[in-house]
Write an enzyme that holds these catalytic residues in place. Structure first.
Site, PDB file in Angstrom:
ATOM      1  CG  HIS A   1      -7.427   1.401   0.370  1.00 40.22           C
ATOM      2  ND1 HIS A   1      -6.272   1.675  -0.329  1.00 40.22           N
ATOM      3  CD2 HIS A   1      -7.132   1.623   1.666  1.00 40.22           C
ATOM      4  CE1 HIS A   1      -5.334   2.038   0.505  1.00 40.22           C
ATOM      5  NE2 HIS A   1      -5.818   2.022   1.715  1.00 40.22           N
TER       6      HIS A   1
ATOM      7  CG  ASP B   1      -5.291   4.056   4.667  1.00 40.46           C
ATOM      8  OD1 ASP B   1      -4.496   4.805   4.071  1.00 40.46           O
ATOM      9  OD2 ASP B   1      -5.837   3.075   4.137  1.00 40.46           O
TER      10      ASP B   1
ATOM     11  CD  GLN C   1      -6.416   8.371  -2.548  1.00 44.21           C
ATOM     12  OE1 GLN C   1      -6.399   9.478  -3.072  1.00 44.21           O
ATOM     13  NE2 GLN C   1      -5.839   7.321  -3.097  1.00 44.21           N
TER      14      GLN C   1
ATOM     15  CB  CYS D   1      -7.831  -1.612  -4.343  1.00 43.53           C
ATOM     16  SG  CYS D   1      -6.823  -2.217  -5.691  1.00 43.53           S
TER      17      CYS D   1
END
Lengths: 149, 419
Positions: free
Chosen positions: B136, B213, B216, B377
């Site tokens: 994203h 990252d 999520q 995004c």
């Protein structure tokens, strides 16, 4: 289907979504501008052929949701033959209608009144006004993409 | 079925465990357009349990004071609660020490911190940062900014048509100029789970640090930063049932100690004169200014709450929901699921022939079903699949099978309307 959905997705909206009028390039356009809806990534380009202050032809390119496409299609139909000053007046009237700012519809809106249901869906106002933002930019000779944000 | 009975049925049809969990979330009793809310936009943000709401109001009602400075009782209480929250994040991630947890506004700020404080001083023209094709924007733009400033460049690991991370292509991409790998642990647009442990191993074999990252992944997968071996792990509180405006960066202690702060101001210094500033120890050197104290305390409460349920139970329930949604949606004519990797979680992203995602979103909203429509995004992901956007249903442990069925029915209604 709820009443609000029925009001939003009128037959005329479906018709212009499935068979958009004036969706084509316009070689030799005197005015052109692009609109961009960052919420969904939709783009539309509006082309005008203006001579002696009259919009001789109006077209659009791009694809979007039912509301954005129908709005662009109905807009280009409504613009043809109008003077630039009248187009600006129409733009103002349309914006007031879909945002709910005007209690009574603009007398010149005609078929565009089919999009009045958008005012019950604030998040979809950006869809309905995407082509109109581009129109405004085109009339002011601002070819850089404009955003609905 | 009228809306009132639909509400009863949706909850009554849920497994007893799910019913109990739902009772912890006041907002799940909301009605939207007269219909019971089916909140399926958890990838954007999750709802908050009462214990988190209580932690926020409790701090402001009883303990409100600034941290690390006051000698008075309230400041001591606030400092204690704030640092306890840091310890909770440390334990949730299985970090080695509390100093490895930096409170930030969220994933985006965490990645920007690493980009500016870790990557930027180490990059030279021609150096490479590796990301993947399913990132994203938050894990693309910060790297583009440092590349622009330093002359480094981005390399993008491809994904296949199912949305799976291509490990062989990734390995081939690692080279002598690779300075950092930054990849998502779980794709917000596709639901793909990246082979994080292997990604780290392959990078570390070549001495390359890795940032994961976890925006999520944090609420769906058990995250053990030491087992993963990553150098940095970034996540947001609001995606794990905590408040907005708070998140955390895990950084291995030696990495964090090697970094200079990129924001200056109160609480990140040891001494200041007009000639020189000595920075505080980790993690404080990265927490300039008064932090989001209530947010950190709320995040701690959220992690405690998730721990009581357990990520194994959460994962099992969500797999059932994803499988049911996939089966139901795939049976709708003209529907295409985007993201069918074998290893995926919590998300079903799809397109429907002739119906724009925004129209699907509006029609579902009228049925009380909240989903996300658009590019999420993650515009490069959309470009990879040749589409402008998708409709995306994303699940949390409090969602029920009946809510999945409401989603499927609503999408089929959209298809029939546009036929």
């Amino acid at each position: 289907m709820t009443d609000a959905l029925r009001e939003l997705y009128q037959d005329i909206v479906f018709d212009h979504y499935r068979k958009p009028r004036n969706r084509r390039a316009l070689p030799g356009a005197s005015h052109t501008a692009e609109g961009h809806n960052p919420l969904c990534g939709d783009h539309v380009a509006v082309h005008l052929d203006v001579a002696d202050g009259v919009i001789r032809d109006a077209t659009f390119e791009g694809e979007g949701c039912a509301i954005a496409t129908a709005s662009a299609s109905l807009m280009t139909e409504a613009l043809k033959g109008k003077r630039v000053a009248e187009a600006k007046d129409l733009l103002d009237g349309f914006h007031r209608m879909v945002t709910g700012a005007s209690p009574a519809p603009h007398p010149e809106l005609g078929k565009l009144e089919a999009l009045a249901g958008v005012r019950e869906f604030p998040v979809r106002v950006k869809c309905a006004t995407l082509a109109w933002h581009a129109l405004q930019a085109a009339l002011h000779d601002r070819p850089a993409p404009v955003s609905t944000e | 079925m009228n809306p009132a009975s639909a509400s009863v049925t949706r909850i009554a049809g849920a497994a007893p465990g799910v019913r109990r969990w739902r009772e912890d979330f006041p907002i799940l009793a909301e009605r939207v357009h007269g219909r019971p809310l089916a909140y399926l936009d958890n990838a954007a943000t999750t709802q908050k349990p009462q214990v988190v709401l209580d932690a926020l109001t409790g701090y402001y009602a009883r303990d409100n004071a600034n941290v690390h400075r006051g000698v008075h009782t309230l400041s001591q209480r606030a400092t204690h609660a704030y640092e306890c929250a840091r310890g909770k994040v440390q334990r949730f991630l299985n970090a080695g020490e509390a100093g490895e947890i930096v409170f930030v506004r969220g994933t985006t700020e965490a990645i920007n911190l690493v980009a500016q404080s870790f990557a930027r001083p180490r990059l030279a023209p021609g150096d490479e940062i590796v990301v993947s094709a399913m990132e994203h924007h938050s894990n693309i733009v910060p790297w583009q900014l440092v590349c622009e400033a330093t002359g480094a460049r981005l390399k993008v690991v491809p994904i296949d048509n199912e949305g799976a991370f291509l490990l062989d292509a990734y390995e081939a991409m690692l080279g002598p100029r690779t300075r950092l790998v930054a990849v998502t642990h779980l794709s917000n647009a596709l639901g793909t789970i990246a082979p994080a442990r292997r990604i780290v191993e392959l990078a570390h074999d070549r001495g390359i640090p890795v940032l994961l990252d976890g925006a999520q992944a944090i609420s769906h997968l058990a995250v053990d930063v030491r087992a993963l071996g990553c150098d940095f792990y970034a996540f947001s509180g609001h995606k794990v049932f905590g408040p907005t405006g708070i998140g955390a960066l895990y950084g291995r202690a030696d990495r964090l100690r090697s970094m200079s702060p990129y924001q200056g101001g109160g609480d990140m210094i040891r001494t200041v004169t007009f000639e020189k500033t000595e920075f505080a120890e980790i993690p404080y050197r990265f927490e300039a200014g008064t932090p989001n104290i209530a947010g950190a305390i709320g995040l701690g409460a959220a992690l405690d709450y998730v721990s009581t349920i357990g990520l194994d139970a959460i994962g099992a329930h969500e797999r059932d929901l994803v499988a049911r949604a996939t089966r139901g949606l795939a049976a709708i004519p003209g529907l295409r699921i985007i993201g069918t990797a074998p290893d995926k979680a919590s998300i079903v992203s799809f397109t429907l022939d002739g119906v724009h995602p925004h129209d699907i979103g509006t029609i579902l909203d009228q049925a009380g079903v909240a989903i996300r429509a658009g590019h999420h995004c993650a515009m490069p992901v959309m470009q990879r699949f040749g589409i402008g956007g998708t409709a995306r249903a994303s699940f949390a442990f409090y969602n029920t099978r009946d809510e999945v069925d409401a989603l499927v029915a609503g999408v089929d209604q959209a298809r029939r309307m546009f036929r």
